[in-house]
Enzyme design. Structure first.
Site, PDB file in Angstrom:
ATOM      1  N   GLY A 225      98.071  62.047   8.589  1.00 16.87           N
ATOM      2  CA  GLY A 225      98.730  62.507   9.803  1.00 16.87           C
ATOM      3  C   GLY A 225      99.580  63.751   9.595  1.00 16.87           C
ATOM      4  CB  VAL A 226     102.991  64.586  10.914  1.00 19.67           C
ATOM      5  CG1 VAL A 226     104.081  65.595  10.602  1.00 19.67           C
ATOM      6  CG2 VAL A 226     102.687  64.570  12.399  1.00 19.67           C
ATOM      7  CG  ASP A 227     103.569  62.818   4.542  1.00 15.92           C
ATOM      8  OD1 ASP A 227     104.189  63.827   4.164  1.00 15.92           O
ATOM      9  OD2 ASP A 227     103.502  61.774   3.869  1.00 15.92           O
TER      10      ASP A 227
ATOM     11  N   GLY B 252     102.395  57.529  15.364  1.00 12.94           N
ATOM     12  CA  GLY B 252     101.005  57.669  14.937  1.00 12.94           C
ATOM     13  C   GLY B 252     100.535  56.398  14.259  1.00 12.94           C
TER      14      GLY B 252
ATOM     15  CB  SER C 192     107.547  55.490  14.021  1.00 14.05           C
ATOM     16  OG  SER C 192     108.258  55.412  12.812  1.00 14.05           O
TER      17      SER C 192
ATOM     18  CG  ASP D  80      99.159  72.398  13.471  1.00 21.98           C
ATOM     19  OD1 ASP D  80     100.039  71.753  12.855  1.00 21.98           O
ATOM     20  OD2 ASP D  80      98.173  72.903  12.902  1.00 21.98           O
ATOM     21  CB  ILE D  81     104.479  69.916  13.706  1.00 18.03           C
ATOM     22  CG1 ILE D  81     105.999  70.109  13.577  1.00 18.03           C
ATOM     23  CG2 ILE D  81     103.854  69.274  12.473  1.00 18.03           C
ATOM     24  CD1 ILE D  81     106.785  68.809  13.566  1.00 18.03           C
TER      25      ILE D  81
ATOM     26  CE1 TYR E 259     103.465  54.594   8.174  1.00 16.23           C
ATOM     27  CE2 TYR E 259     105.821  54.786   8.450  1.00 16.23           C
ATOM     28  CZ  TYR E 259     104.710  54.830   7.647  1.00 16.23           C
ATOM     29  OH  TYR E 259     104.850  55.106   6.309  1.00 16.23           O
TER      30      TYR E 259
END
Length: 169
Positions: free
Chosen positions: A32-34, A124, A122, A10-11, A126
């Site tokens: 997602g990450v965002d 994920g 990109s 997990d970032i 995208y």
């Protein structure tokens, strides 16, 4: 020379100077990450993103660019937001994806960040094929002159980790 390390996980749990966010152009959070970065980092990140939108990024952040905000409650000093391109079968957007990594490292250098955690930008929602996303990410970080000492790719699952591991060697 920048050391490239790989972590599966997990970032938002990384302890680094800067975490790179695979943001959308609105800078106002997403999936997602965002979404994970905004949720765990708390309201300070969104507040700074809103200020950026109210000033020089009124139309949003362009694909391939990067900008920094506070990291809020994350174990980092900054979040570097970059907007990756959507994958296209009709158009080669590789240069835009490479620009995300170069611009993120440029911002990291301006901030004085020595450790930076990157997601697979990109790859994920995208739709960028993971193996190609890994190739572009690793080649670009290796080729970019930077003061960043560690570029840590934080990969969400085993498939992504293996794609990056094949590139790092």
């Amino acid at each position: 020379m920048t050391t490239i390390t790989l972590v599966q996980g997990d970032i938002t749990r990384q302890s680094v100077d800067a975490i790179v966010n695979a943001a959308n152009s609105s800078l106002l959070g997403g999936g997602g990450v965002d979404g994970a970065i905004h949720r765990r980092g708390g309201p300070a990140i969104l507040a700074e993103c809103r200020k950026l939108r109210a000033s020089q990024y009124g139309k949003g952040l362009r694909t391939g660019q990067a900008v920094a905000t506070t990291a809020g409650e994350l174990d980092a000093r900054w979040v570097i937001h970059t907007v990756g391109p959507r994958y296209s079968h009709e158009e080669d957007r590789s240069e835009l994806l490479a620009s995300c990594y170069r611009e993120s490292l440029r911002i990291a250098d301006e901030l004085g960040a020595r450790t930076v955690a990157f997601p697979a930008v990109s790859a994920g929602i995208y739709g960028w094929p993971m193996e190609d996303a890994a190739r572009i990410a690793v080649e670009t970080v290796r080729a970019t002159e930077t003061s960043v000492e560690e570029a840590r790719f934080v990969l969400f699952d085993e498939r992504a980790y293996e794609a990056f591991a094949a590139r790092v060697g």
